[in-house]
Design a protein around this motif. Structure first.
Motif, PDB file in Angstrom:
ATOM      1  N   LEU B  36     -16.102   1.260  -9.577  1.00  0.00           N
ATOM      2  CA  LEU B  36     -16.389   1.208  -8.138  1.00  0.00           C
ATOM      3  C   LEU B  36     -15.797   2.396  -7.389  1.00  0.00           C
ATOM      4  N   ASP B  37     -16.592   2.979  -6.509  1.00  0.00           N
ATOM      5  CA  ASP B  37     -16.131   4.032  -5.604  1.00  0.00           C
ATOM      6  C   ASP B  37     -15.792   3.356  -4.270  1.00  0.00           C
ATOM      7  N   LEU B  38     -14.498   3.079  -4.086  1.00  0.00           N
ATOM      8  CA  LEU B  38     -14.081   2.347  -2.885  1.00  0.00           C
ATOM      9  C   LEU B  38     -14.325   3.161  -1.620  1.00  0.00           C
ATOM     10  N   ALA B  39     -14.264   4.478  -1.735  1.00  0.00           N
ATOM     11  CA  ALA B  39     -14.490   5.326  -0.560  1.00  0.00           C
ATOM     12  C   ALA B  39     -15.923   5.173  -0.053  1.00  0.00           C
ATOM     13  N   PHE B  40     -16.852   4.950  -0.959  1.00  0.00           N
ATOM     14  CA  PHE B  40     -18.241   4.767  -0.532  1.00  0.00           C
ATOM     15  C   PHE B  40     -18.397   3.469   0.268  1.00  0.00           C
ATOM     16  N   ILE B  41     -17.705   2.424  -0.176  1.00  0.00           N
ATOM     17  CA  ILE B  41     -17.752   1.156   0.569  1.00  0.00           C
ATOM     18  C   ILE B  41     -17.235   1.402   1.992  1.00  0.00           C
ATOM     19  N   GLN B  42     -16.092   2.110   2.104  1.00  0.00           N
ATOM     20  CA  GLN B  42     -15.526   2.364   3.425  1.00  0.00           C
ATOM     21  C   GLN B  42     -16.457   3.239   4.261  1.00  0.00           C
ATOM     22  N   LYS B  43     -17.108   4.178   3.607  1.00  0.00           N
ATOM     23  CA  LYS B  43     -18.012   5.082   4.338  1.00  0.00           C
ATOM     24  C   LYS B  43     -19.170   4.281   4.964  1.00  0.00           C
TER      25      LYS B  43
END
Lengths: 363, 363, 363, 363
Positions: B36-43
């Motif tokens: 999982l790319d957590l930064a993408f979720i936040q973005k």
């Protein structure tokens, strides 16, 4: 999760291919003690059945429903209502070419790709014949709802570019079936009829719009968040063959409106709260507000045309195809009872669901 | 069946009111082994969050997501992913008047009628803040789909009467976020921006349309009959706050077309079967056909306006209301990630469902 | 369908691993207007929590539940109740050996085989810590049921070969918690306590039986055919960690009985119909008959033992294993509130379901 | 949620009363491409049908199944399989007394209380005749599983106090049908047969136990937490008429065992990991571990006895009742195919569910 079930508490399950032994289904969750008018069920089926007039397919199916369970001495018992409609008048030979051909804008290609095997006769499971089961079950739902004072009707409001210029409030439901095209206005209906006949004679097809109306719906049906009443109505309508769009109340036209213009002001009349306008289409926050619920359903032109078309077969070879069979030039007149049935299934389900939201202190 | 769950195999459950301690949810059924790319979720959450620019509400929520389970060493484990977003910057006092007032075209009246009790602060459960949970879960779904080559994006294609005149094929997804209004065309975006600013200054609101696109979808997603791919997409979109309409492919415009004009002819290129046109919008018979899936979602103008309105309170007494709070003049720019999230949830669910249609002889 | 949800109308969804940030869940479908006693929820959690006395694991978890939504001014609102329990006192280092070892009769091997990845710390998702979420939700269900006059309790009726010789009717629920072992009989409790202490000192474990009782259940809960009340109770109990068997009423003993002996004769007292005996255990044809519902749940000995055992690791190599960690010598005393919680979830669900079976003519 | 559906991906829906036109059902979610052996389906139905020998009811039903859809050229197509069994040999007059009488330990009272209306003829929906639909669907599931190497069988292991003293490993499935009583041991079968004949001649009934076995189950079926494989098996068995108990593997006997004795040590043989003992009954942490799955199902004595009993009628008046009709003295011999069918439905469902747990990177 093969998708042959609809509803959560009031649930319909259907099976059957257009050229198998029968289509049928089972309606689960219908409350006990409902006195069923079987003639009404048959009447709704007759409104949907092929061969009913000159603007529908000449294919003949008597579409007689047999109820197998769940009714005792004319009354629902609360147990599942099994039913079936035997298949008749099948000319499977009309479909021999389709054994390998992929008809454009039909489900032949997608079914074959998905399942690796396909009953090609008459479209198999993708045939609109499946909707007869929905109409049978919907006619039971309509009777359940009528006991609650909820009435559902629908009518053809557009064929091709011919538009009925009447608001929902102006419609007299008793006039709908006066015209083969099921548009409750003599002049517009005549124009639509003429257009469909011309299109039919050209071996072509045309689209249309059906407007659905739900009157007498109490406040409080529909659930917050995902199972909003209009979200479930939308899914119900979009699951009908050939439907490409759905809108509630002001719908796509709301986009160009301002909030100050679109908002429905509340007024109180002797304790009863209602709205001055009804752009919301009877639903606010996903929950019915007691006003008329109305929505529009867009049907694309039927994909089966007599005109010659280009396509490919299962081997990926190009071929020309002129579909024989017997098809409708415009599907909306026969789709009116289907729209009513699906609306009734959604409403009956949400009516039962609302019964479970019982304040905790009530016994 | 309170309607706070979405999906069958890939399921999202959400909870939370706008002015409670937190909103949150749980994503169940995500396959194991997804990095999982957590930064993408936040973005994606940041694209939805309030206060991001001058045309969105000045309300501030950091919308930082906390993931509580289901991830081990950066990887999904196949167990449910619990997450929450704490509530901040609440000015509950803005809503004191709403304790008894029914805001026009809001859910206050229907919730109160249905449940008999209501958390009036900020709309409670009916607040669009709930969609942050959808965006968080949808961002996980998007990553799962990306591994399968499926890409989803959406953009603003209409605000009020200002229409983007570009076809789906002409859109460059990378341009969408170049403009605050999220319309990927400089000239149209400028006009939309100007209109929204004018509307905002008047204390009014305006509607809009978002077009959603799914590229790289394999053939075979979607189920026959009730759970057609576009029926589930339609329900997903109609469940978003303020949505009044949904159409797939040619949509409502198909009504005026003829079958010979609307049908998408099949062609074969080196074994791969595709269609020459795409009026179907990438779905035939409810099942994806491998072409781009595209659809349009109509949003009504936001109901919270600063202008004075007439309404009634819980006692049924008439009153005047000017909504204070901090609201969006036009919801579509911030709704772009919500549309993407809901589309991703539907696609991920149907992708998992398609895995269960395994030919019987395959071990 | 990852199996982290329970119930149909009254639904619990849980997430969380024993060594992640938190475990939690969401209870959906709880009716509005229920005044919640939060202290009772905590009390039930305290009865389950580790470290409560000398015969339970010395592991310490405060198990304080945080409710995040669905409650307004002390009352349920009908919206989902989100909650969580932060994880504390984790000694992940105790589990380092388990990173690759498959503990006998644990879920390490099956999880690794199924998911390909596993949070090995403390059993991850397979840890009995997950049941704390059930207890929290069950304590809400118990309060909902109490309003309806339905009371649920359970007690330890067997540990190893020590059997409580009292019938269900003879039990005083207030005595259960007088003894650490939760067997409501001083003499039997003392024997059980002594046995568990001996077993603990040997580094071994022992099984036991919990008897569950539901008093005040109205006639009519449970559905015909698949969702019989006792079938759902059975599934609920069998889903608890370490449970190997379930029986209702006369249970396995009924096998050796004759119909003439087993049948419960009906009698009428002033209009109220009841049965003279209760071999049926309060359920007939899957539906409650108004008598006490009682059932027995068999728990195997806990699999985590200090004694050295033979096993293999992920590479398939044989190895010796002595499980460190801190574990219960006998799980039944702490499992009493879990059995009560699962029974309450089933009953609350069927109570709501029964509300939807409303005779059709009732408005 | 009327409870007439079973399974999540591989779903059976059933309808029908014992004295209506037909019973039937619909199996949804069966993968395409399975070549069906219709004779095997009929064979399983014949094993269940009444009148098959002297120790079963003399009632005659040919129980011929008609398949209506979902099969094309002998192969499943992936669409729902509709089927029905017409009702024959109905002596509704045998049930005239039951119109108002509540038969002890039958569902007459609970159905009447729940639904307010009841088809009293032959027990209506509560009749064990409904299980014929399960057997038909289960026989399809068994064929699907056989393709995967999974074999299911069951046998009578106890009648009254007569116990079969053989372990599961010692059973030869081919011997089961050599004896009318379906106990695969000549001597024990003879004793059981004699006991049942005596009981029958007395006009009484007796209970029994069926042991179910699943061989060849791969590692990984079953879901964590609520939908554990044995929890679903337990629910399946407890939903069969007359079942009062279920235990997996060591079951209730595990209670008196120590962990050091009960734990199944892992061993590795040429890469394959298995267990030395199988107290777990083939399931650990709710997930199959590759060993034989075995379980025991307790059936109470049939409630319909010829002996005179005391009861009350709908008016609450005491009355004497001697049940006429034609009933089984012991239900277990005929219940063997029902246990197999329910086990197969659970396994097929979990097999499909396991297909959706596909590592995220696999395309």
């Amino acid at each position: 999760m093969a998708g042959n079930s609809f509803g959560t508490l009031f649930r319909l399950h259907t099976y059957g291919e257009s050229h198998g032994k029968a289509i049928g289904g089972m309606l689960d969750g219908c409350p006990p003690g409902l006195k069923l008018d079987l003639a009404f069920i048959q009447k709704q089926l007759d409104r949907r059945k092929p061969g009913q007039n000159l603007i529908s397919t000449p294919r003949k199916e008597s579409d007689k429903v047999e109820i197998l369970s769940g009714i005792f001495e004319g009354m629902t018992t609360g147990t599942p209502i099994g039913f079936l409609l035997p298949n008749e008048d099948q000319r499977s030979e009309d479909y021999s070419e389709m054994k390998t051909a992929f008809r454009p804008s039909h489900a032949d290609f997608t079914y074959t790709s998905k399942f690796g095997i396909r009953d090609h006769r008459g479209g198999g499971r993708s045939s609109a014949r499946e909707t007869a089961c929905r109409v049978a079950a919907g006619a039971i739902a309509m009777q359940l709802l009528k006991e609650q004072g909820i009435n559902i009707f629908s009518y053809v409001s557009q064929v091709g570019s011919i538009v009925l210029n009447k608001s929902v409030e102006e419609i007299d439901p008793l006039k709908i079936d006066e015209f083969q095209v099921r548009c409750p206005d003599a002049e517009t209906a005549a124009k639509m009829q003429k257009l469909i006949e011309e299109i039919r004679d050209e071996g072509d097809t045309i689209g249309g719009i059906i407007t659905g109306v739900i009157r007498g719906c109490p406040v409080g049906l529909g659930e917050p968040v995902f199972d909003k009443l209009h979200a479930d109505l939308g899914k119900a309508m979009l699951s009908i063959n050939a439907v490409k769009g759905f809108e509630l109340g002001s719908g796509f036209a709301s986009v160009a409106m301002r909030g100050s213009e679109h908002n429905d002001a509340y007024i109180a009349n002797g304790g009863k709260i209602s709205t001055q306008t009804n752009h919301s289409g009877g639903v606010q926050g996903g929950i019915s507000n007691g006003e008329d619920i109305y929505f529009r359903v867009a049907f694309k032109p039927v994909a089966s045309i007599k005109k010659q078309q280009q396509t490919v077969n299962e081997a990926g070879e190009p071929m020309d195809l002129a579909i024989k069979g017997r098809h409708d030039p415009c599907v909306v007149p026969r789709a009116v009872p289907i729209v009513e049935a699906m609306a009734a299934l959604v409403l009956a389900d949400h009516w039962l669901r609302s019964k479970a939201i019982i304040p905790a202190h009530v016994r």
